[in-house]
Write a protein that holds these residues in place. Structure first.
Motif, PDB file in Angstrom:
ATOM      1  N   GLY A  78      -6.520  20.126 -14.237  1.00  0.00           N
ATOM      2  CA  GLY A  78      -6.149  19.196 -13.176  1.00  0.00           C
ATOM      3  C   GLY A  78      -7.064  19.204 -11.973  1.00  0.00           C
ATOM      4  O   GLY A  78      -6.829  18.465 -11.028  1.00  0.00           O
ATOM      5  N   HIS A  79      -8.154  20.007 -11.982  1.00  0.00           N
ATOM      6  CA  HIS A  79      -8.986  20.113 -10.799  1.00  0.00           C
ATOM      7  C   HIS A  79      -9.794  18.854 -10.533  1.00  0.00           C
ATOM      8  O   HIS A  79     -10.267  18.638  -9.433  1.00  0.00           O
ATOM      9  CB  HIS A  79      -9.937  21.303 -10.930  1.00  0.00           C
ATOM     10  N   LEU A 117       0.832  -1.205   0.000  1.00  0.00           N
ATOM     11  CA  LEU A 117       0.000   0.000   0.000  1.00  0.00           C
ATOM     12  C   LEU A 117       0.864   1.252   0.000  1.00  0.00           C
ATOM     13  O   LEU A 117       0.607   2.204  -0.750  1.00  0.00           O
ATOM     14  CB  LEU A 117      -0.921  -0.013   1.222  1.00  0.00           C
ATOM     15  N   LEU A 118       1.902   1.269   0.831  1.00  0.00           N
ATOM     16  CA  LEU A 118       2.794   2.427   0.875  1.00  0.00           C
ATOM     17  C   LEU A 118       3.501   2.638  -0.457  1.00  0.00           C
ATOM     18  O   LEU A 118       3.675   3.778  -0.912  1.00  0.00           O
ATOM     19  CB  LEU A 118       3.820   2.250   1.993  1.00  0.00           C
ATOM     20  N   LYS A 119       3.904   1.552  -1.096  1.00  0.00           N
ATOM     21  CA  LYS A 119       4.576   1.662  -2.392  1.00  0.00           C
ATOM     22  C   LYS A 119       3.643   2.250  -3.435  1.00  0.00           C
ATOM     23  O   LYS A 119       4.039   3.111  -4.232  1.00  0.00           O
ATOM     24  CB  LYS A 119       5.080   0.291  -2.834  1.00  0.00           C
ATOM     25  N   GLU A 120       2.403   1.795  -3.430  1.00  0.00           N
ATOM     26  CA  GLU A 120       1.428   2.320  -4.392  1.00  0.00           C
ATOM     27  C   GLU A 120       1.077   3.772  -4.092  1.00  0.00           C
ATOM     28  O   GLU A 120       0.940   4.597  -4.999  1.00  0.00           O
ATOM     29  CB  GLU A 120       0.169   1.457  -4.373  1.00  0.00           C
ATOM     30  N   ALA A 121       0.930   4.119  -2.804  1.00  0.00           N
ATOM     31  CA  ALA A 121       0.643   5.500  -2.434  1.00  0.00           C
ATOM     32  C   ALA A 121       1.760   6.428  -2.881  1.00  0.00           C
ATOM     33  O   ALA A 121       1.520   7.536  -3.369  1.00  0.00           O
ATOM     34  CB  ALA A 121       0.438   5.599  -0.919  1.00  0.00           C
ATOM     35  N   ASP A 122       3.002   5.980  -2.737  1.00  0.00           N
ATOM     36  CA  ASP A 122       4.137   6.781  -3.189  1.00  0.00           C
ATOM     37  C   ASP A 122       4.095   6.978  -4.700  1.00  0.00           C
ATOM     38  O   ASP A 122       4.398   8.058  -5.206  1.00  0.00           O
ATOM     39  CB  ASP A 122       5.443   6.121  -2.770  1.00  0.00           C
ATOM     40  N   ARG A 123       3.707   5.923  -5.432  1.00  0.00           N
ATOM     41  CA  ARG A 123       3.603   6.047  -6.887  1.00  0.00           C
ATOM     42  C   ARG A 123       2.527   7.065  -7.268  1.00  0.00           C
ATOM     43  O   ARG A 123       2.695   7.861  -8.199  1.00  0.00           O
ATOM     44  CB  ARG A 123       3.279   4.697  -7.516  1.00  0.00           C
ATOM     45  N   LEU A 124       1.424   7.065  -6.518  1.00  0.00           N
ATOM     46  CA  LEU A 124       0.304   7.938  -6.862  1.00  0.00           C
ATOM     47  C   LEU A 124       0.554   9.389  -6.459  1.00  0.00           C
ATOM     48  O   LEU A 124       0.296  10.306  -7.247  1.00  0.00           O
ATOM     49  CB  LEU A 124      -0.972   7.439  -6.177  1.00  0.00           C
ATOM     50  N   VAL A 125       1.017   9.613  -5.225  1.00  0.00           N
ATOM     51  CA  VAL A 125       1.106  10.989  -4.706  1.00  0.00           C
ATOM     52  C   VAL A 125       2.423  11.293  -4.014  1.00  0.00           C
ATOM     53  O   VAL A 125       2.586  12.393  -3.464  1.00  0.00           O
ATOM     54  CB  VAL A 125      -0.064  11.285  -3.734  1.00  0.00           C
ATOM     55  N   GLY A 126       3.371  10.344  -4.013  1.00  0.00           N
ATOM     56  CA  GLY A 126       4.651  10.624  -3.376  1.00  0.00           C
ATOM     57  C   GLY A 126       5.343  11.802  -4.043  1.00  0.00           C
ATOM     58  O   GLY A 126       5.433  11.875  -5.264  1.00  0.00           O
ATOM     59  N   MET A 181      -8.302   0.996   3.208  1.00  0.00           N
ATOM     60  CA  MET A 181      -7.258   1.863   2.648  1.00  0.00           C
ATOM     61  C   MET A 181      -6.811   1.380   1.270  1.00  0.00           C
ATOM     62  O   MET A 181      -6.549   2.189   0.375  1.00  0.00           O
ATOM     63  CB  MET A 181      -6.067   1.943   3.611  1.00  0.00           C
ATOM     64  N   ILE A 182      -6.731   0.065   1.086  1.00  0.00           N
ATOM     65  CA  ILE A 182      -6.383  -0.481  -0.228  1.00  0.00           C
ATOM     66  C   ILE A 182      -7.468  -0.120  -1.242  1.00  0.00           C
ATOM     67  O   ILE A 182      -7.170   0.297  -2.376  1.00  0.00           O
ATOM     68  CB  ILE A 182      -6.190  -2.002  -0.137  1.00  0.00           C
ATOM     69  N   ALA A 183      -8.738  -0.257  -0.838  1.00  0.00           N
ATOM     70  CA  ALA A 183      -9.846   0.104  -1.723  1.00  0.00           C
ATOM     71  C   ALA A 183      -9.786   1.583  -2.084  1.00  0.00           C
ATOM     72  O   ALA A 183      -9.997   1.977  -3.244  1.00  0.00           O
ATOM     73  CB  ALA A 183     -11.177  -0.227  -1.046  1.00  0.00           C
ATOM     74  N   TYR A 184      -9.469   2.422  -1.095  1.00  0.00           N
ATOM     75  CA  TYR A 184      -9.400   3.863  -1.339  1.00  0.00           C
ATOM     76  C   TYR A 184      -8.282   4.206  -2.312  1.00  0.00           C
ATOM     77  O   TYR A 184      -8.457   5.014  -3.234  1.00  0.00           O
ATOM     78  CB  TYR A 184      -9.179   4.582  -0.004  1.00  0.00           C
ATOM     79  N   ALA A 185      -7.107   3.587  -2.124  1.00  0.00           N
ATOM     80  CA  ALA A 185      -5.985   3.836  -3.037  1.00  0.00           C
ATOM     81  C   ALA A 185      -6.325   3.381  -4.456  1.00  0.00           C
ATOM     82  O   ALA A 185      -5.966   4.046  -5.434  1.00  0.00           O
ATOM     83  CB  ALA A 185      -4.734   3.118  -2.530  1.00  0.00           C
ATOM     84  N   PHE A 186      -7.006   2.251  -4.579  1.00  0.00           N
ATOM     85  CA  PHE A 186      -7.422   1.770  -5.899  1.00  0.00           C
ATOM     86  C   PHE A 186      -8.320   2.797  -6.589  1.00  0.00           C
ATOM     87  O   PHE A 186      -8.117   3.142  -7.759  1.00  0.00           O
ATOM     88  CB  PHE A 186      -8.152   0.432  -5.759  1.00  0.00           C
ATOM     89  N   LEU A 187      -9.306   3.311  -5.860  1.00  0.00           N
ATOM     90  CA  LEU A 187     -10.227   4.281  -6.452  1.00  0.00           C
ATOM     91  C   LEU A 187      -9.534   5.601  -6.765  1.00  0.00           C
ATOM     92  O   LEU A 187      -9.820   6.235  -7.794  1.00  0.00           O
ATOM     93  CB  LEU A 187     -11.418   4.505  -5.522  1.00  0.00           C
ATOM     94  N   GLN A 188      -8.615   6.026  -5.900  1.00  0.00           N
ATOM     95  CA  GLN A 188      -7.863   7.242  -6.197  1.00  0.00           C
ATOM     96  C   GLN A 188      -7.033   7.080  -7.467  1.00  0.00           C
ATOM     97  O   GLN A 188      -6.904   8.015  -8.267  1.00  0.00           O
ATOM     98  CB  GLN A 188      -6.951   7.612  -5.021  1.00  0.00           C
ATOM     99  N   SER A 189      -6.467   5.895  -7.683  1.00  0.00           N
ATOM    100  CA  SER A 189      -5.681   5.675  -8.898  1.00  0.00           C
ATOM    101  C   SER A 189      -6.561   5.778 -10.134  1.00  0.00           C
ATOM    102  O   SER A 189      -6.140   6.312 -11.167  1.00  0.00           O
ATOM    103  CB  SER A 189      -4.995   4.309  -8.844  1.00  0.00           C
ATOM    104  N   ARG A 190      -7.797   5.277 -10.038  1.00  0.00           N
ATOM    105  CA  ARG A 190      -8.721   5.378 -11.172  1.00  0.00           C
ATOM    106  C   ARG A 190      -9.095   6.826 -11.458  1.00  0.00           C
ATOM    107  O   ARG A 190      -9.180   7.249 -12.618  1.00  0.00           O
ATOM    108  CB  ARG A 190      -9.978   4.552 -10.895  1.00  0.00           C
ATOM    109  N   ARG A 191      -9.308   7.583 -10.425  1.00  0.00           N
ATOM    110  CA  ARG A 191      -9.674   8.990 -10.597  1.00  0.00           C
ATOM    111  C   ARG A 191      -8.516   9.786 -11.192  1.00  0.00           C
ATOM    112  O   ARG A 191      -8.705  10.653 -12.050  1.00  0.00           O
ATOM    113  CB  ARG A 191     -10.093   9.590  -9.263  1.00  0.00           C
ATOM    114  N   LEU A 192      -7.302   9.512 -10.715  1.00  0.00           N
ATOM    115  CA  LEU A 192      -6.137  10.210 -11.253  1.00  0.00           C
ATOM    116  C   LEU A 192      -5.911   9.865 -12.715  1.00  0.00           C
ATOM    117  O   LEU A 192      -5.552  10.728 -13.521  1.00  0.00           O
ATOM    118  CB  LEU A 192      -4.894   9.868 -10.425  1.00  0.00           C
TER     119      LEU A 192
END
Length: 429
Positions: free
Chosen positions: A409-410, A75-84, A378-389
């Motif tokens: 970008g809004h 999860l931390l690795k994916e979060a870093d990829r998304l918003v690190g 938290m995993i579900a939330y990160a998955f959905l955030q990746s789709r939105r991004l």
């Protein structure tokens, strides 16, 4: 959870959970959290799912023998990829899960900031990695009140691990979690927290010892010294000479020091209804959180600490808030305001984890079950955030080719519901 090219390695669950059945349960549980239905506890999720029973799903989250650490690391690795981002934030806060009864782990009458009152609830320390107004939750750890830590039998019945059966304050839990994030290599530039954490001198000092920048809330009653305070040796008429320096002026409260400050209107970013503005003032100070000395009048007084920024915020309602930060001395008041206000992004994450992903729907009583359920949300939330991004990136690209990219970008920071038209499969988790 997506990785590169919107896919998380299909073997991640097998490697981290170590068993094919458990590896199958993980994406099924996450899909249940993301899918339709108002209730996200185990029984209704199992009833809506195909190919899995209640007993299997309940055993996976509450009693299965597997280590959550590899999934937390993924999860931390994916979060870093998304918003690190070296210019991003790690936001420390806590969130309350209202509960009836007294048997669920950690439940007790305690202050719930989300409710604005004391209530029977569980309280979890949360960590959110964020940049560009996009949050990804990376940590949720339960706080145990005294009526739990003073009762070893009660903790044992709830399955609290031996190494967790000690009394820890929320700031102490937060530091442990920050160390876990740092060890993972996740990138952030500044730690943010409210006064529940920032008013703790040991918490701020622990952040500084780790070489971190921070901007945290502070009690209005906290004593501070002006930055130009000097340490002197007073000369006593009688008695032994003093061994230690003392300040040449007394400390005053943060509120009193900023009362006569120059307040100015600052705009830190554009919101959905226009520019966000408020009145701010700032001054360099030394917080009275150093070692204690007995003064001439026989009173104990804390010595000045390191030089930092003291910031005051005056809202349109008349409410005033106070903050302290170790950002550089040449930081502008706009930079200070924007940094302080970036903390609010975690409230969006808390709200969506509860309202859409069932963070507060878990009905089990055990330590393990609660933390595994929180990890799945938290995993579900990160998955959905990746789709939105990814969707925001497509929209931005299309707008570039058609016309201006001024506000493209809004989409990523729009706090609309997180629903997705697809459910995660083994190839995307």
């Amino acid at each position: 959870m997506p990785r590169r090219h919107d896919s998380w390695d299909s073997n991640v669950s097998d490697r981290t959970l170590g068993h094919k059945t458990r590896a199958r349960m993980c994406p099924l549980y996450v899909a249940g959290l993301i899918g339709p239905g108002d209730r996200k506890s185990v029984q209704p999720m199992a009833a809506r799912a195909s190919g899995v029973g209640y007993d299997q799903l309940h055993h996976f989250v509450a009693a299965g023998v597997w280590d959550s650490a590899p999934l937390e690391a993924a999860l931390l690795k994916e979060a870093d990829r998304l918003v690190g981002d070296d210019a991003g934030f790690l936001v420390i806060d806590d969130t309350a899960l209202p509960k009836k009864g007294r048997h669920s782990i950690g439940v007790a009458p305690q202050y719930a900031s989300s409710l604005g009152k004391t209530a029977n609830c569980q309280s979890l320390v949360s960590l959110t990695l964020a940049s560009r107004e996009v949050p990804v939750m990376v940590g949720l750890r339960l706080f145990l009140p005294e009526n739990w830590t003073n009762d070893p039998e009660r903790m044992a019945r709830a399955g609290v691990p031996k190494d967790r059966q000690t009394a820890l304050t929320k700031p102490e839990i937060a530091i442990e979690e920050i160390d876990r994030v740092i060890a993972s290599g996740a990138r952030f530039g500044c730690v943010l927290a409210d006064s529940g954490y920032g008013s703790s001198g040991p918490f701020r000092q622990a952040l500084s010892e780790r070489g971190l920048l921070w901007a945290v809330g502070l009690s209005r009653r906290q004593n501070v010294y002006p930055a130009d305070v000097a340490l002197i040796f007073p000369i006593a008429k009688t008695g032994k000479p003093r061994k230690y320096h003392i300040p040449d002026q007394p400390p005053v409260s943060a509120e009193a020091l900023l009362a006569e400050g120059k307040w100015q209107r600052v705009s830190w970013r554009r919101g959905t209804k226009g520019r966000l503005t408020c009145l701010f003032t700032a001054r360099r100070v030394r917080v009275a959180d150093g070692h204690k000395h007995r003064m001439i009048n026989n009173r104990m007084q804390c010595m000045p600490g390191d030089e930092v920024w003291l910031v005051g915020e005056r809202r349109s309602t008349g409410e005033q808030k106070y903050y302290v930060s170790n950002l550089p001395a040449d930081a502008t008041i706009k930079t200070l305001a924007a940094t302080i206000k970036a903390r609010r992004v975690c409230e969006q994450a808390h709200q969506q984890l509860k309202e859409e992903l069932g963070l507060d729907h878990f009905e089990g009583r055990s330590w393990t079950g609660l933390h595994r359920h929180a990890l799945m949300t938290m995993i579900a939330y990160a998955f959905l955030q990746s789709r939105r991004l990814k969707a925001a990136g497509r929209k931005k690209k299309n707008l570039r080719t058609a016309t201006t990219t001024k506000h493209a970008g809004h989409q990523a920071s729009d706090p609309r519901p997180l629903r997705t038209t697809s459910t995660p499969t083994m190839s995307s988790l």
